[in-house]
Design a protein around this motif. Structure first.
Motif, PDB file in Angstrom:
ATOM      1  N   LEU A  94      30.069  40.803  43.369  1.00 25.81           N
ATOM      2  CA  LEU A  94      30.908  39.618  43.222  1.00 25.81           C
ATOM      3  C   LEU A  94      32.263  39.852  43.850  1.00 25.81           C
ATOM      4  N   ALA A  95      32.722  38.848  44.578  1.00 26.54           N
ATOM      5  CA  ALA A  95      34.086  38.866  45.093  1.00 26.54           C
ATOM      6  C   ALA A  95      34.866  37.830  44.291  1.00 26.54           C
ATOM      7  N   VAL A  96      35.562  38.293  43.273  1.00 25.82           N
ATOM      8  CA  VAL A  96      36.264  37.380  42.370  1.00 25.82           C
ATOM      9  C   VAL A  96      37.522  36.863  43.042  1.00 25.82           C
ATOM     10  N   GLU A  97      37.636  35.552  43.091  1.00 24.67           N
ATOM     11  CA  GLU A  97      38.790  34.952  43.759  1.00 24.67           C
ATOM     12  C   GLU A  97      39.586  34.106  42.770  1.00 24.67           C
ATOM     13  N   PRO A  98      40.848  34.499  42.552  1.00 24.26           N
ATOM     14  CA  PRO A  98      41.680  33.652  41.679  1.00 24.26           C
ATOM     15  C   PRO A  98      42.022  32.343  42.373  1.00 24.26           C
ATOM     16  N   THR A  99      42.048  31.283  41.611  1.00 25.05           N
ATOM     17  CA  THR A  99      42.356  29.967  42.182  1.00 25.05           C
ATOM     18  C   THR A  99      43.346  29.241  41.257  1.00 25.05           C
ATOM     19  N   LYS A 100      43.639  27.995  41.620  1.00 23.86           N
ATOM     20  CA  LYS A 100      44.560  27.216  40.788  1.00 23.86           C
ATOM     21  C   LYS A 100      43.832  26.492  39.661  1.00 23.86           C
ATOM     22  N   GLY A 101      42.500  26.566  39.665  1.00 22.50           N
ATOM     23  CA  GLY A 101      41.764  25.944  38.570  1.00 22.50           C
ATOM     24  C   GLY A 101      40.597  25.124  39.062  1.00 22.50           C
TER      25      GLY A 101
ATOM     26  N   LEU B  30      36.850  36.174  32.905  1.00 23.96           N
ATOM     27  CA  LEU B  30      35.385  36.168  32.885  1.00 23.96           C
ATOM     28  C   LEU B  30      34.829  36.634  34.220  1.00 23.96           C
ATOM     29  N   GLY B  31      35.451  36.169  35.305  1.00 25.32           N
ATOM     30  CA  GLY B  31      35.011  36.608  36.629  1.00 25.32           C
ATOM     31  C   GLY B  31      35.117  38.116  36.780  1.00 25.32           C
ATOM     32  N   LEU B  32      36.210  38.669  36.338  1.00 17.39           N
ATOM     33  CA  LEU B  32      36.392  40.120  36.435  1.00 17.39           C
ATOM     34  C   LEU B  32      35.369  40.856  35.587  1.00 17.39           C
ATOM     35  N   ALA B  33      35.100  40.318  34.412  1.00 16.72           N
ATOM     36  CA  ALA B  33      34.129  40.967  33.531  1.00 16.72           C
ATOM     37  C   ALA B  33      32.750  40.974  34.174  1.00 16.72           C
ATOM     38  N   LEU B  34      32.391  39.873  34.817  1.00 13.16           N
ATOM     39  CA  LEU B  34      31.086  39.801  35.460  1.00 13.16           C
ATOM     40  C   LEU B  34      31.006  40.781  36.635  1.00 13.16           C
ATOM     41  N   ALA B  35      32.084  40.805  37.426  1.00 16.33           N
ATOM     42  CA  ALA B  35      32.112  41.715  38.571  1.00 16.33           C
ATOM     43  C   ALA B  35      31.960  43.158  38.126  1.00 16.33           C
ATOM     44  N   ALA B  36      32.674  43.470  37.058  1.00 15.02           N
ATOM     45  CA  ALA B  36      32.601  44.834  36.529  1.00 15.02           C
ATOM     46  C   ALA B  36      31.191  45.144  36.046  1.00 15.02           C
ATOM     47  N   ASP B  37      30.563  44.167  35.438  1.00 17.04           N
ATOM     48  CA  ASP B  37      29.211  44.371  34.940  1.00 17.04           C
ATOM     49  C   ASP B  37      28.245  44.602  36.088  1.00 17.04           C
ATOM     50  N   PHE B  38      28.388  43.817  37.142  1.00 12.75           N
ATOM     51  CA  PHE B  38      27.507  43.984  38.291  1.00 12.75           C
ATOM     52  C   PHE B  38      27.690  45.353  38.925  1.00 12.75           C
TER      53      PHE B  38
END
Lengths: 779, 247
Positions: free
Chosen positions: A58-65, A41-49
């Motif tokens: 957006l700087a999408v950052e993967p995390t552990k949850g 979802l984060g990637l999709a939003l970043a791509a949309d922006f």
């Protein structure tokens, strides 16, 4: 131009006008593990922006949850992040707690993800939107089914990776079942490894919080290794009571089509997009303004992604409210404004719809009215209509069903679905409820109202039905077919009414009595108490007054002689007989079969008329018994002799006395057969069985004498003679009286042959006994 | 078969009617039609007022009218009855006396007078009452039959409503087309039962069909109508038989 486009344009304009965004850093967006739904979802939003080319990046950052996300939001290393709502709400609650005074306690956080109040106070959390929904899935190795968490015992169980939202949810779920995670044999490893372990029989259960219909769960079910187990009801209740950030929701068969037969109760929790503003900067208007722009852009982006079919698998469903039993985290002001606007728009749409429907109904009614079609409801006229209370009851049940479901479906395990709520409200509306079913005050108030209204409506419904039955019974009693009619009733004929109402087949035949004005009130009151008797207050000499009695359909009409009243006025039997004739002529039954000319002759009033036309009309007339007197000899009734039997009852009384003087046995015998009494034999008629047709009278009577006595050793049957069928008569019968005389053959010739249609006249205890005996006849 | 009307060997004999009034001329007519040869009428009307009414009746038989009523005093009336030798009459009919208070009460007084006049051994007394509830007041006065004309009217019309055949049967009984007679029990049937009597007695001596209705008994009840096929004839004083054709 769509609303989304307009919103985008507005956001763009705001961003362009906002100096705060000039040269701003990208917004740090915390998601989840790579490949997971949050990250996608984060990637999709970043791509949309990026595709929109706006100022926000957006700087999408993967995390552990969720745990890492909430911690980083609080410490300020993330601006926005996707967090499971239970984790987020616990952090928000922690921020509202008083700080521990002892320094040592500062290091311990008892809230989810071990957040401490100190940590929680570092930033101001605001909700942007709930984006998706997940349900707790309890997968248990087949064929084991568990009813309580206790049953897990020491067997291995997988509840996800520590630090994930799923793990935290499983932890509190097991806690609601009375088991702490450190008391359980937790399986450490990935979800795939857990599945393999289950296949080897090394794992009892998996507790996963994931979207309903998730492919991984579907695969497990397909493999047959495990089956979905409902969460025990007490666990659900405790969970909702202790952690109201969930809501009760069912896993429906449609979520796992073909793999699940019934709805399973469980809890759901939403994933939300949170914005965090460090408290140090929370008073800075520029920072707030720039964050407002970001939140607006995120909301727009989320709407676009949710509407994009490419991202359908993310299962986005954007909500501001109503996704948990309690939602403590305030909405971000931008999201709140949008929610408020959407709410207003919803109300406006609703009002507009109501207005449109109202106008359609109004114009439709006018149109129907112009066409002469009645549209009024006529409430008073509907009071006796049972459909009205029934419909109202249905409305009460449906309305309360929806209200109670709306109020409690997230928190009450018994009201998970509208179906549950419907049946619960049925029990409430019929007064069969139990006090512990509903949890909230609002729902209980609705339940109480449903009970009061339901019981009232049921009482109305019952009363309306009873009224219908009573009316039907009255109609039955007043029916105008095979009825008895007594005209010109007088007081000394009350025994006649009693005899006609004495036990027997004619007991429930309707009886219509026309009473003269002179009849004393006390007698009228006595008549009014008799069942199946209708009193008519009319002048019986007027044919129009008799029209409603449908005389041609009557079984018998009795015309009584008049008693002069105080004004020395009385009704004359002859004039009443004429009225009967006229009333019959005007009856619809006769109208249908008579020619127009004949009826005209009967109806027309003129100075002179020919009796020829009237005499040619063959009317259907009832057999009428007329009480005559010495002053009116039988001969004056000759014109009506075809249907009228004159009975000079006074003279018959004298004849009775004379006969009693001559034959001492006569008085006792006659009294016995005349009385409708249970203790003596009476005379009855019954059709002669077909097997006896063609036999002689001697054969029949001998056979009857030869039949065994009844079971109660009652008297047998004494055959007296025959009442012959009309068609078999050879003799001319100028009158009804003559007809009776010729048809009745008492003590017939012993060699008389019995014909079809003949009735047996016999002395017997009662009619039932006669039927029983005749049924035994075998010739 | 030697059939005779029950209890009647010599016709109607001498009859006395108490409380007779000109509007009860129908009773005189009915009695004369059944063969009454001697009628004594007692009433409260003046003799000259009833002469014209009785003219036709006197042409058919002896009809004597006397102005005497219990309203004149019980003792006086009893003496008048004694003078008329009512004890030797075959039957006495007491009609309701209208216009003097409660009619049935006066009928009871009339019966008391008859009882005295006959020294406690009255002939057969038939009383016509207007109120059926007054029946028990006649106990001990030697009344054999209490007739309630209102019930007869009601019963006839009720049967006319329910079953015209039964209605016609009752009319035939009233008009004399059918008669209820008593026959002695034939010696050969003494040890048999009611069924045997019914099967054995099919016609009278003239060959006309008859029907055995029941049994006459010596004590109470006086008769058993349709006693049942197995009823023994041993205790029967006679057989109750229906004769005539009814039309």
């Amino acid at each position: 131009m769509t609303p989304a486009t307009l919103a985008t344009l507005a956001t763009t304009l705001v961003m362009a006008a906002s100096p705060a965004l000039a040269g701003a850093e990208p917004v740090r967006f915390g998601t989840g593990s790579k490949g997971g739904d949050f990250h996608m979802l984060g990637l999709a939003l970043a791509a949309d922006f990026e595709a929109g080319g706006g100022a926000v990046q957006l700087a999408v950052e993967p995390t552990k949850g969720s745990c890492e996300n909430i911690k980083r939001l609080l410490e300020g290393s993330l601006d926005v992040a996707l967090v499971q709502y239970d984790v987020a709400a616990e952090a928000f609650r922690a921020s509202q707690m008083e700080l521990p005074k002892a320094d040592g306690l500062e290091q311990f956080g008892g809230w989810m993800c071990k957040i401490s109040p100190q940590q929680a106070r570092q930033a101001e959390l605001r909700l942007i939107a709930a984006v998706s929904d997940s349900a707790v899935h309890l997968l248990v190795r087949r064929p084991v089914r568990i009813d309580t968490i206790e049953q897990i015992g020491a067997q291995p169980i997988y509840i996800g990776k520590d630090g994930s939202g799923s793990f935290e949810t499983a932890r509190v779920t097991l806690g609601a079942g009375g088991r702490a995670t450190d008391q359980l044999n937790l399986f450490t490893g990935s979800a795939d490894e857990a599945l393999h372990a289950m296949g080897r029989g090394e794992l009892l259960a998996m507790l996963r919080t994931t979207s309903r219909g998730h492919a991984d769960v579907g695969s497990v079910l397909d493999s047959g290794l495990a089956a979905l187990n409902p969460l025990p009801e007490e666990v659900l209740n405790r969970l909702i009571d202790g952690y109201p950030y969930y809501r009760v929701c069912p896993i429906e068969p449609r979520h796992y089509a073909g793999r699940l037969e019934y709805s399973l109760p469980t809890v759901c929790v939403s994933a939300v997009l949170l914005s965090a503003l460090p408290r140090a900067k929370s008073e800075d208007k520029a920072v707030r303004a720039s964050r407002d722009v970001v939140v607006g852009a995120l909301l727009d982006g989320l709407e676009r992604v949710a509407a994009d079919p490419e991202h359908h698998e993310l299962g986005l469903e954007l909500l501001s409210r109503g996704f948990a039993e309690k939602e403590p985290i305030p909405l971000h002001p931008v999201a709140a404004r949008r929610e408020s606007w959407a709410l207003w728009m919803g109300w406006i749409e609703l009002i507009a719809a109501v207005l449109i429907v109202g106008l359609i109904a109004l114009f439709g009614r006018r149109a129907l009215h112009r066409r002469g079609i009645a549209t009024g409801f006529g409430f008073e006229g509907q009071l006796s209509n049972p459909l009205v209370p029934f419909a109202a009851f249905a409305v009460v049940v449906v309305f309360s069903t929806y209200l109670v479901w709306f109020l409690e479906h997230d928190s009450n395990t018994r009201l998970r679905t509208l179906n549950d709520s419907f049946w619960e409200m049925n029990t409430f509306a019929t007064g069969n409820f139990s006090t512990d079913t509903l949890k909230t005050s609002g729902a209980r108030l609705v339940g109480a109202m449903a009970t009061i209204l339901g019981l009232g409506l049921l009482a109305w419904f019952t009363a309306a039905l009873t009224n219908i039955f009573a009316q039907d019974q009255t109609r039955l009693w007043r029916r105008l077919h095979q009825h008895f009619v007594v005209l010109n009733f007088r007081e000394d004929m009350l025994p006649l009414i009693r005899l006609l109402r004495s036990p027997g087949p004619a007991r429930l035949r309707s009886l219509h009595v026309v009473v003269p004005d002179a009849l004393p009130k006390r007698v009228r009151l006595q008549l009014a108490k008799i069942k199946a008797l209708t009193i008519h207050y009319d002048n019986p000499e007027v044919p129009e007054n008799l029209a409603t009695l449908r005389l041609p359909r009557a079984s018998r009409v009795i015309v009584l002689g008049g008693e002069a009243d105080a004004r020395q006025t009385s009704y004359d039997p002859l004039r009443i007989a004429r009225a009967v004739h006229q009333a019959c002529a005007r009856d619809p039954q006769n109208r249908a079969v008579q020619g127009r000319a004949g009826l005209a002759a009967l109806r027309t009033m003129s100075v002179a008329s020919s009796s020829g036309a009237a005499s040619r009309v063959a009317l259907a007339l009832p057999v009428t018994l007329v009480e005559t007197s010495e002053s009116e000899p039988d001969e004056i009734f000759d014109p009506f002799s075809a249907w009228l039997v004159p009975v000079d009852s006074r003279q018959l009384g004298y004849t009775w006395l004379a006969a009693a003087c001559r034959d001492p046995a006569f008085a006792e015998f006659f009294s016995g057969i005349a009385a409708f009494s249970d203790v003596n034999a009476e005379v009855y008629t019954i059709a002669v069985p077909v097997s006896c047709h063609g036999q002689t009278w001697r054969t029949l009577r001998r056979t009857l004498y030869g039949l065994p006595a009844g079971p109660e050793k009652t008297g047998g049957v004494v055959p007296l003679g025959l009442y012959r069928a009309t068609a078999s008569e050879r003799q001319a019968r100028p009158s009804a009286h003559a007809d009776l005389r010729t048809r009745l053959l008492i003590n017939p010739a012993l060699d008389l042959v019995i014909a079809s249609g003949d009735l047996l006249v016999a002395l017997c205890e009662d009619e039932t006994e006669l039927r029983r005996i005749v049924r035994q006849l075998r010739l | 078969m030697d059939g005779t009307p029950a209890g009647q060997g010599e016709g109607l004999g001498r009859l006395v009617i108490v409380n007779w009034a000109p509007d009860a001329l129908g009773l005189v007519r009915a009695l004369q039609e059944l063969g009454a040869k001697s009628l004594t009428l007692l009433g409260s009307h003046r003799p000259e007022a009833v002469e014209a009414v009785l003219a036709a009746a006197r042409a058919k038989g002896a009809v004597r009218y006397l102005a005497a009523s219990v309203g004149d005093g019980l003792e006086a009336f009893a003496e008048q009855l004694g003078a008329l030798e009512v004890a030797r009459a075959r039957s006495i009919i007491v009609l309701p006396q209208r216009g003097r208070g409660e009619t049935d009460a006066f009928s009871r007084l009339a019966c008391s007078a008859i009882h005295r006049a006959c020294a406690g051994q009255p002939p057969r007394i038939l009383v016509a009452v207007e109120d059926p509830e007054a029946t028990h007041e006649f106990a001990g006065l030697g009344v054999s039959t209490i007739f309630y004309p209102g019930f007869l009217r009601a019963a006839l019309l009720a049967h006319g409503c329910l079953d015209l055949a039964v209605f016609r049967f009752m009319l035939a009984l009233l008009h004399g087309g059918l008669r209820v007679q008593t026959l002695p029990v034939p010696a050969e049937l003494r040890d048999k039962c009611f069924r045997d009597a019914c099967l054995a007695i099919e016609t009278d001596p003239e060959g006309r069909p008859v029907t055995v209705l029941g049994l006459c008994l010596t004590g109470e009840p006086g008769m058993l109508v349709n006693p049942g096929p197995a009823q023994p004839l041993r205790a029967a004083a006679g057989l109750l038989v229906l004769t005539g054709q009814g039309s």
